[in-house]
Design a protein around this motif. Structure first.
Motif, PDB file in Angstrom:
ATOM      1  N   VAL A 132      -5.340  -5.119 -21.440  1.00  0.00           N
ATOM      2  CA  VAL A 132      -5.087  -4.066 -20.455  1.00  0.00           C
ATOM      3  C   VAL A 132      -3.816  -4.353 -19.664  1.00  0.00           C
ATOM      4  N   VAL A 133      -3.640  -5.594 -19.248  1.00  0.00           N
ATOM      5  CA  VAL A 133      -2.461  -5.964 -18.467  1.00  0.00           C
ATOM      6  C   VAL A 133      -1.191  -5.756 -19.294  1.00  0.00           C
ATOM      7  N   CYS A 134      -1.207  -6.217 -20.541  1.00  0.00           N
ATOM      8  CA  CYS A 134      -0.035  -6.051 -21.407  1.00  0.00           C
ATOM      9  C   CYS A 134       0.271  -4.587 -21.663  1.00  0.00           C
ATOM     10  N   LEU A 135      -0.763  -3.792 -21.814  1.00  0.00           N
ATOM     11  CA  LEU A 135      -0.572  -2.367 -22.050  1.00  0.00           C
ATOM     12  C   LEU A 135       0.184  -1.716 -20.900  1.00  0.00           C
ATOM     13  N   CYS A 136      -0.252  -1.985 -19.688  1.00  0.00           N
ATOM     14  CA  CYS A 136       0.370  -1.354 -18.516  1.00  0.00           C
ATOM     15  C   CYS A 136       1.790  -1.855 -18.283  1.00  0.00           C
ATOM     16  N   LEU A 138      -2.420   3.835 -13.943  1.00  0.00           N
ATOM     17  CA  LEU A 138      -3.049   2.914 -14.888  1.00  0.00           C
ATOM     18  C   LEU A 138      -2.761   1.467 -14.520  1.00  0.00           C
ATOM     19  N   ALA A 139      -1.541   1.203 -14.047  1.00  0.00           N
ATOM     20  CA  ALA A 139      -1.184  -0.148 -13.628  1.00  0.00           C
ATOM     21  C   ALA A 139      -1.997  -0.576 -12.413  1.00  0.00           C
ATOM     22  N   GLY A 145      -4.324  -3.803 -12.093  1.00  0.00           N
ATOM     23  CA  GLY A 145      -4.253  -4.774 -11.007  1.00  0.00           C
ATOM     24  C   GLY A 145      -5.633  -5.155 -10.494  1.00  0.00           C
ATOM     25  N   VAL A 146      -6.533  -4.189 -10.477  1.00  0.00           N
ATOM     26  CA  VAL A 146      -7.911  -4.484 -10.080  1.00  0.00           C
ATOM     27  C   VAL A 146      -8.579  -5.377 -11.123  1.00  0.00           C
ATOM     28  N   ALA A 147      -8.311  -5.104 -12.405  1.00  0.00           N
ATOM     29  CA  ALA A 147      -8.893  -5.917 -13.478  1.00  0.00           C
ATOM     30  C   ALA A 147      -8.410  -7.363 -13.421  1.00  0.00           C
ATOM     31  N   CYS A 148      -7.196  -7.561 -12.891  1.00  0.00           N
ATOM     32  CA  CYS A 148      -6.640  -8.917 -12.797  1.00  0.00           C
ATOM     33  C   CYS A 148      -7.464  -9.829 -11.909  1.00  0.00           C
ATOM     34  N   ILE A 149      -8.286  -9.264 -11.048  1.00  0.00           N
ATOM     35  CA  ILE A 149      -9.116 -10.076 -10.149  1.00  0.00           C
ATOM     36  C   ILE A 149     -10.014 -11.004 -10.955  1.00  0.00           C
TER      37      ILE A 149
END
Length: 477
Positions: A47-51, A224-225, A229-233
């Protein structure tokens, strides 16, 4: 022995001691007990790479129209010239910051670097969509590249967050996320740019999306980014935290010995200067040969995207296809879907049974053949080439060094690659503008010469996979 000393694990006899509660050691213990694929961690990486990749891929379908609407080009043939510099601004910014971001990730961890990068996407990608002048577009793209330092650290992270047998899959997910970006990015850019003209029943010319016709695709990507950012938690940190930073620097340099054995006393001869550790990476022939390949084909890939997008939407009187931004987005999305299927299904099997280099060479040869028939097979080009070369180079780079140097090593890789990628759109735009002004050439039309030059880059890259240029025998074995 004191209890605190027992709690802090030794990574190797005579080496360094991790701090108590070291996140890298904690993750290592989890990976030792859990032999399966870490799907959740891989999902976060994906997800992070996608955004992070979406702002790059979404630009190409509407770049030609954006430059035209900014009214910076005096004639239609000059649009490609100015478009190239907008495409290059992001990579130029990334060139100056890639190595510092790698050092930051090696010292403070991969996770903080990822968080800051996602935040930069949210801010500067949004501002790019609000650009009203040519220079505002260039500056916001440059700042986005400068502050989005995710590319190097995320590749190191993907190889560290899992067991060794899952490393190829982890790095494949990094590149497959870019494949998804190659599908969704052009679709977002192609279908959402200029919404007031395409969907007048939904968006009026007086609305913000009418006044800023390229804001909507940027806004969607920024949203989406924000979710990423929330998923990065929940991202686990993979970097090992040591008690003695001086000893860490010594060991990092000593790890350049091929068999990674520093118990033979060679580490004591290398000194403790961190800058010397970075210089030692530049002398690592295995690492640099992989980076060189990556740079050459990155130049080819970026130049192709720039040239194809400009050529597809340009007028037929300049031997273009006169397509719309939706058409370009659809064509690139189809290509991206092919890359995704290849990376997730076919390439892991090829890497396992045929190694990294043979599929690499085959993909390069196939791309040359396809690009020769470019006017007829443009939608098919790049599937095997992009997937095979990107994944193979990433694996080769990360296996050439140990963990403590992966951030800097990938930073060097991203810096050099970004130089090539910054040159690619600028040179591609200039050459495209030249081709439109020279439709009738001495022996070939201008556009044929343009595609021929792209093929020459592939030929150079293919030649670099053979001796004496290529040096990765220990990894291949």
């Amino acid at each position: 022995m004191a209890a605190g000393a027992v709690a802090a694990p030794l990574l190797a006899k005579g080496r360094r001691v991790c701090k108590e509660g070291c996140p890298g050691c904690r993750l290592d213990q989890i990976n030792k007990t859990n032999t399966g694929v870490p799907y959740l961690n891989f999902f976060y990486v994906w997800v992070v790479c996608l955004c992070a990749a979406l702002p790059i891929q979404s630009l190409f379908p509407y770049l030609y129209f954006m430059i035209r609407d900014l009214k910076v080009a005096k004639q239609e043939e000059d649009i490609g010239f100015y478009a190239g510099f907008v495409g290059a601004a992001y990579f130029l910014g990334r060139t100056t910051s890639a190595v510092p971001w790698g050092m930051f990730a090696d010292k403070y961890g991969r996770k903080p670097c990822i968080m800051i990068s996602i935040l930069s996407v949210i801010v500067f990608n949004t501002l790019f969509g609000l650009s009203t002048t040519y220079w505002m577009a260039i500056i916001t793209r440059g700042l986005l590249g400068l502050l989005c330092g995710i590319l190097g650290p995320i590749k190191a992270y993907a190889s560290e967050v899992c067991r060794k047998e899952h490393q190829a899959l982890g790095i494949s997910l990094v590149t497959s996320s870019r494949s998804i970006a190659l599908i969704t990015g052009p679709a977002i850019g192609g279908f959402l740019a200029r919404p007031a003209k395409k969907y007048p029943n939904l968006f009026s010319e007086e609305s913000i999306f009418g006044r800023f016709p390229y804001f909507l695709p940027c806004l969607v990507i920024s949203a989406l980014a924000a979710a990423a950012g929330v998923a990065c938690i929940w991202l686990p940190e993979t970097l090992h935290m040591y008690h003695d930073e001086k000893m860490e620097a010594i060991d990092a340099m000593g790890a350049q010995v091929t068999d990674l054995n520093i118990e033979d006393g060679k580490a004591n001869q290398l000194g403790s200067d961190r800058m010397a550790s970075t210089k030692s990476l530049l002398k690592n022939r295995q690492l640099m040969s992989a980076i060189t390949l990556y740079c050459v084909f990155s130049l080819h890939d970026t130049a192709y995207l720039e040239i194809f997008s400009l050529w597809a939407v340009s007028s037929r009187k300049y031997r273009g296809l006169s397509l719309t931004s939706q058409d370009v987005g659809t064509a690139l999305a189809i290509s991206g879907f092919g890359v995704l299927v290849y990376q997730l299904v076919i390439y892991p099997l090829l890497a396992k049974y045929a190694g990294l280099i043979k599929p690499f060479r085959f993909a390069a040869v196939l791309s040359i053949l396809l690009l020769t028939t470019y006017p007829f097979l443009s939608n098919l080009y790049g599937v095997e080439l992009k997937a095979t070369i990107t994944v193979a180079c990433n694996i080769l780079q990360n296996t050439a060094v140990i963990q403590e140097q992966r951030g800097v090593a990938n930073g060097i890789s991203v810096t050099l690659m970004s130089i090539f990628k910054a040159v690619a759109p600028a040179a591609g735009g200039i050459l495209f503008s030249w081709a439109q002004k020279n439709i009738t050439g001495l022996f070939l039309p201008g556009d044929h010469i343009l595609f021929f030059m792209l093929n020459m880059v592939s030929v150079i890259g293919l030649s670099l996979t053979f001796k004496p240029f290529f040096s990765m025998t220990s990894v291949m074995k």
